[in-house]
Design an enzyme around this catalytic site. Sequence first.
Site, PDB file in Angstrom:
ATOM      1  N   ARG A   1       0.821  -1.215   0.000  1.00  0.00           N
ATOM      2  CA  ARG A   1       0.000   0.000   0.000  1.00  0.00           C
ATOM      3  C   ARG A   1       0.858   1.269   0.000  1.00  0.00           C
ATOM      4  NH1 ARG A   1      -5.315  -1.329   3.729  1.00  0.00           N
ATOM      5  NH2 ARG A   1      -6.465  -2.265   2.021  1.00  0.00           N
TER       6      ARG A   1
ATOM      7  N   GLY B   1      -9.023  -7.789   0.470  1.00  0.00           N
ATOM      8  CA  GLY B   1      -7.759  -7.984   1.170  1.00  0.00           C
ATOM      9  C   GLY B   1      -7.341  -9.435   1.244  1.00  0.00           C
TER      10      GLY B   1
END
Length: 399
Positions: A37, A354
Amino acid sequence: MKLQELKNIDIASKRVFIRCDFNVPMDADNNITDDRRIRSALSTIRYCIDNDCSIILASHFGRPKNGFEEGFSLKPIAKRLHTLLKQEIKMAPSIIGEKTIEMAKNLQSGEILLLENMRFEAGETKNDPELSKKLASMADVFVNDAFGVSHRAHASVEGIAQHFDIKSKAAGFLLAKEIKFFHHIVHNPTRPFVSIVGGSKISGKLEALYNLVPKVDKIIIGGGMAFTFLKALGHEVGKSLVEDDLIPEALKIMAEAKKLGVKLYLPVDVIVAEAFNEEAIAKLVTVQEMPSEWMGLDIGNATAQLFSLALRDANTILWNGPMGVYEMDKFAKGSTKISHAVASSFATTVVGGGDTADLVRVTGDEDEMTFISTGGGASLELIEGKVLPGVKALLVEED
Ligand code: AMP
């Protein structure tokens, strides 16, 4: 309406506030275990550096309860940014404290200031107008690059955007890429379009299922949610995860698929276990022969083959949710086989959520996927056809 993009606004030498999603996994010693990320945000940050901006970065991390907590500080993120960008990252002591505001004011061109965890301020998740205003007052330009939280109307995501006119706010490169991918795949996929939906429950993905059925050519259902469908068809599912109240919804989805000519695939065999743990005795059974005291924790070999065969002619594959309890090696085989099947297809492959993103990394198939979304909840809401609050604030009228 179209998305205002970073390259279409003038940011040269300005003070830019970038909302990122640095909510990365860390171990008990606060070591970052996966910095994807952070790396995904670098292109937007570098573009601002190259445009001589002074840069204020903001993100949330975890779920702190009561103001500042050392364990939720963004200091490890500052360190990793320093390593990746090879430049000093000034770490703010707070979010909107006096010293922080002063540091933001004194930032020189090319310098970067990282604010503390947005969720140390209770007003962040309440979209508090006072907090949004103070955050906005730090900068001339607002950039949202936090796809993972754009489905939330939070102060640093949605509220802040209201304080900038459309020429002074934009979607960062990551956010724009995510939105474009999902828009394309949902509205204009190359067919055959196959969607694989798994994970624990139907309830979290009901809207997405309803929205997908009229758009896809085939829908493959695995994971815990398959058992509600199997029970709806009259199978014994033992102690598997079942949402009894959603049996009518499962029947409706199957009827809708049939009406529209969409091929719907369910498991034909499953790995059942005596208990929900890795030491439990497990065996492979057909869905017609599930023992009443056992629970289904993975798809079986025949199902993995069936699903792989159904994927063979796909030109677009959208995958959200694992096929079993992939966190336990014993029940990860089905998900692994499907990961390999998706990776080796010739389709455009989009992985969202996720858990599924995590899974394809573990299986080594990450590089073979066309696109892996950084946001689970946000990508589901896009599939549901919703306009995300953090994105709505960045839309421009088309000429
Ligand atoms: P979701 O957040 O809904 O995508 O669900 C992901 C979770 O579903 C993972 O933690 C998996 O362990 C879990 N899961 C997948 N298959 C099953 C199953 N058959 N029984 C219980 N949990 C499952």
